[in-house]
Design an enzyme around this catalytic site. Structure first.
Site, mmCIF file in Angstrom:
data_model
loop_
_atom_site.group_PDB
_atom_site.id
_atom_site.type_symbol
_atom_site.label_atom_id
_atom_site.label_comp_id
_atom_site.label_asym_id
_atom_site.label_seq_id
_atom_site.Cartn_x
_atom_site.Cartn_y
_atom_site.Cartn_z
ATOM 1 N N GLU A 91 0.772 -1.215 0.031
ATOM 2 C CA GLU A 91 0.016 -0.213 0.048
ATOM 3 C C GLU A 91 0.697 1.237 0.087
ATOM 4 O O GLU A 91 1.912 1.501 0.629
ATOM 5 C CB GLU A 91 -0.732 -0.010 1.371
ATOM 6 C CG GLU A 91 -2.009 0.978 1.144
ATOM 7 C CD GLU A 91 -2.904 0.701 2.269
ATOM 8 O OE1 GLU A 91 -3.905 0.235 2.219
ATOM 9 O OE2 GLU A 91 -2.712 1.199 3.312
ATOM 10 N N CYS A 104 3.553 8.280 1.610
ATOM 11 C CA CYS A 104 3.979 7.086 2.393
ATOM 12 C C CYS A 104 4.090 5.869 1.855
ATOM 13 O O CYS A 104 3.137 5.405 1.176
ATOM 14 C CB CYS A 104 2.541 7.065 3.599
ATOM 15 S SG CYS A 104 2.937 5.631 4.654
ATOM 16 N N CYS A 111 5.791 -7.794 7.597
ATOM 17 C CA CYS A 111 6.957 -7.649 8.306
ATOM 18 C C CYS A 111 7.272 -8.368 9.271
ATOM 19 O O CYS A 111 6.379 -9.039 9.811
ATOM 20 C CB CYS A 111 6.407 -5.966 9.108
ATOM 21 S SG CYS A 111 7.941 -5.414 10.022
ATOM 22 N N CYS A 115 5.291 -6.296 15.673
ATOM 23 C CA CYS A 115 4.758 -5.430 16.878
ATOM 24 C C CYS A 115 3.193 -5.628 17.018
ATOM 25 O O CYS A 115 2.591 -5.830 16.114
ATOM 26 C CB CYS A 115 4.827 -3.973 16.357
ATOM 27 S SG CYS A 115 6.506 -3.303 16.072
ATOM 28 N N CYS A 118 0.310 -3.578 15.378
ATOM 29 C CA CYS A 118 0.517 -2.959 13.876
ATOM 30 C C CYS A 118 0.011 -4.309 13.332
ATOM 31 O O CYS A 118 0.116 -5.563 13.547
ATOM 32 C CB CYS A 118 1.908 -2.979 13.733
ATOM 33 S SG CYS A 118 2.201 -2.905 11.796
ATOM 34 N N CYS A 344 -2.237 5.079 9.936
ATOM 35 C CA CYS A 344 -1.131 4.152 10.336
ATOM 36 C C CYS A 344 -1.441 3.025 10.983
ATOM 37 O O CYS A 344 -2.525 2.856 11.699
ATOM 38 C CB CYS A 344 -0.242 4.745 11.638
ATOM 39 S SG CYS A 344 0.425 6.175 11.166
HETATM 40 N N1 SAH Z 1 8.214 -0.390 10.519
HETATM 41 C C1 SAH Z 1 8.536 1.061 10.493
HETATM 42 C C2 SAH Z 1 7.794 1.690 9.567
HETATM 43 C C3 SAH Z 1 6.296 1.323 9.211
HETATM 44 S S1 SAH Z 1 5.224 1.812 10.649
HETATM 45 C C4 SAH Z 1 8.322 1.192 12.026
HETATM 46 O O1 SAH Z 1 7.784 0.689 12.816
HETATM 47 O O2 SAH Z 1 8.804 2.606 12.377
HETATM 48 C C5 SAH Z 1 5.134 3.276 10.612
HETATM 49 C C6 SAH Z 1 4.489 3.978 12.054
HETATM 50 O O3 SAH Z 1 3.168 3.438 12.150
HETATM 51 C C7 SAH Z 1 5.324 3.398 13.063
HETATM 52 O O4 SAH Z 1 5.648 4.528 14.130
HETATM 53 C C8 SAH Z 1 4.292 2.431 13.937
HETATM 54 O O5 SAH Z 1 4.670 2.392 15.175
HETATM 55 C C9 SAH Z 1 3.216 3.110 13.548
HETATM 56 N N2 SAH Z 1 1.773 2.004 13.590
HETATM 57 C C10 SAH Z 1 1.892 0.855 13.469
HETATM 58 N N3 SAH Z 1 0.714 0.236 13.868
HETATM 59 C C11 SAH Z 1 -0.176 1.466 14.330
HETATM 60 C C12 SAH Z 1 -1.479 1.452 14.690
HETATM 61 N N4 SAH Z 1 -2.205 0.448 14.782
HETATM 62 N N5 SAH Z 1 -1.872 2.808 15.055
HETATM 63 C C13 SAH Z 1 -0.946 3.862 15.100
HETATM 64 N N6 SAH Z 1 0.416 3.495 14.687
HETATM 65 C C14 SAH Z 1 0.634 2.465 14.168
HETATM 66 FE FE1 SF4 Z 2 6.674 -3.778 11.244
HETATM 67 FE FE2 SF4 Z 2 4.578 -2.497 12.059
HETATM 68 FE FE3 SF4 Z 2 6.372 -3.091 13.969
HETATM 69 FE FE4 SF4 Z 2 6.647 -0.906 11.765
HETATM 70 S S1 SF4 Z 2 5.123 -1.255 13.552
HETATM 71 S S2 SF4 Z 2 8.210 -2.639 12.580
HETATM 72 S S3 SF4 Z 2 5.657 -2.296 10.162
HETATM 73 S S4 SF4 Z 2 5.494 -4.572 12.471
#
Ligand code: SAH
Ligand code: SF4
Length: 382
Positions: A91, A104, A111, A115, A118, A344
């Site tokens: 995306e 973006c 990934c 996390c 996420c 996000c």
């Molecule tokens: N992997 C990288 C970049 C992609 S995620 C990283 O983790 O930084 C981009 C941002 O979106 C990160 O700061 C992540 O913590 C945030 N993010 C991911 N899932 C989210 C969610 N469900 N709600 C709000 N922020 C989220």
């Molecule tokens: Fe991967 Fe999502 Fe964690 Fe970013 S926030 S490192 S995209 S699992």
């Protein structure tokens, strides 16, 4: 199989041209046709000799991403889904603002970091994107938007690597893409307007500082290791102290004089006043070693499988107030594109709990009352 010229930065293009017995300036010409003019057909390149165009047509191609769908939000945010083969969909999101246009970009299909908050992390890892797949998101979006918005000049001024994937776990493919974004013959973006967001791959932060220092955003999400390891499993490998030391080193090479820290606000998990105070103490220790920071608090964008809940806005603002009172520049990110699941962590779609317009307006009102800036954007770490 012919080569896709989107896979090359200018150096790579020069090496390719050399193989064809061409001089370096041909590479520059080709590069400009592709990235500045959006060409995908060698016949368009009228300042190249016909013989060379024919040679290119049999040895190379310029193939952009395969569009699955495009969604436009009422607030102007546009989200594309691209098919990258074998059932993988990535995306890209465009976020227009008065003074800039931010794209973006995704770096991986899925990934591996996993996390908890996420949705990409919940999907698991499928594969790294190639340089061509990374840069073609910008190539496609920029030239689509110029037509769509009837603009002659550049539409995208900022890029954030905040789509799907952990960019620093796909470093070798990321680097030529970043170089193309910055190249004057490519997109000519300022280093300060290209942001790599990472969950904290420490050795690669140092590599990036050496190879291509751009703006850095670090996803912190917790003030101490036990909590961060629970939310961001990579923390077990690279704990907070090591991560912040790497950030301090990065700063000496960075195009900005601060590092942006992202903090996803999860109700009852990491959003208590105590967490804010611990964060202040943590940042003070590292400030003494030269680290300057800025915080972006991101209200969690919920998805059902997470079992987590978004912090209420008063809680977010109380948290922000503690950081601000301690002298830490803090913004609260107001999500955009909610109606098309472009916020996000919602990149895989399938989101049930959406924030309504009234709720968002109420958040801004509350922010104003509390004297805290609620920023109308969702992906720009600026
Ligand atoms: N992997 C990288 C970049 C992609 S995620 C990283 O983790 O930084 C981009 C941002 O979106 C990160 O700061 C992540 O913590 C945030 N993010 C991911 N899932 C989210 C969610 N469900 N709600 C709000 N922020 C989220
Ligand atoms: Fe991967 Fe999502 Fe964690 Fe970013 S926030 S490192 S995209 S699992």
């Amino acid at each position: 199989m012919t080569v896709n010229l989107l896979d090359f930065d200018l150096e790579g293009m020069a090496a390719f041209c050399e193989q064809l017995g061409q001089k370096r300036f041909r590479a520059t010409q080709l590069f400009r046709w592709i990235h500045q003019k959006g060409a995908s057909d060698f016949e368009q390149m009228t300042d190249l000799a016909k013989a060379l165009r024919d040679k290119l047509a049999v040895s190379a191609n310029i193939t952009g991403p395969k569009v699955v769908s495009r969604h436009e939000s009422t607030d102007g945010t546009i989200k594309w889904l691209f098919d990258v083969g074998a059932g993988d969909v990535i995306e890209t999101v465009f976020i227009p603002e008065a003074d800039r246009g931010t794209l973006c970009i995704s770096s991986q299909a899925g990934c591996a970091v996993g996390c908890r908050f996420c949705s990409t992390g919940h999907q698991g890892f499928s594969r790294n994107l190639t340089t061509g797949e990374i840069i073609s998101q910008l190539w496609f979006a920029e030239h689509f938007l110029r037509k769509h918005l009837s603009k002659d000049e550049r539409v995208i001024s900022n890029v954030v690597m905040m789509g799907m994937g952990e960019p620093l776990q796909n470093y070798s493919q990321l680097l030529p893409a970043l170089k193309t974004m910055l190249d004057d013959h490519g997109y000519g973006l300022s280093r300060r307007r290209v942001t790599v967001s990472t969950s904290g791959v420490v050795p690669m932060i140092d590599r990036l500082a050496r190879d291509c220092p751009v703006a850095l955003a670090v996803s912190l999400h917790a003030p101490y290791d036990a909590l961060r390891s629970d939310l961001v499993p990579l923390n077990k490998k690279y704990p907070i102290a090591e991560l912040l030391e790497a950030c301090t080193r990065y700063q000496s090479a960075a195009p900005r004089d601060f590092i942006t820290f992202e903090y996803c606000m999860l109700d009852g998990v990491n959003d208590q006043p105590e967490h804010a105070r611990q964060l202040v103490a943590l940042m003070k220790t590292h400030a003494a070693n030269g680290l300057s920071c800025k915080f972006n608090l991101i209200p969690f964008n919920p998805f059902p499988a997470s079992g987590l809940v978004r912090s209420q806005m008063p809680q977010v603002l109380a948290f922000a107030r503690i950081l601000i009172d301690a002298g830490i520049v803090t913004t609260v990110r107001k999500t955009r594109g909610d109606d098309i699941d472009a916020a996000c962590g919602q990149l895989a779609g399938d989101v049930q709990d959406r924030t309504g317009v009234e709720q968002r307006m109420a958040a801004q009102r509350l922010g104003r009352l509390a004297g805290i800036k609620v920023v109308v954007m969702n992906k720009d770490a600026a």
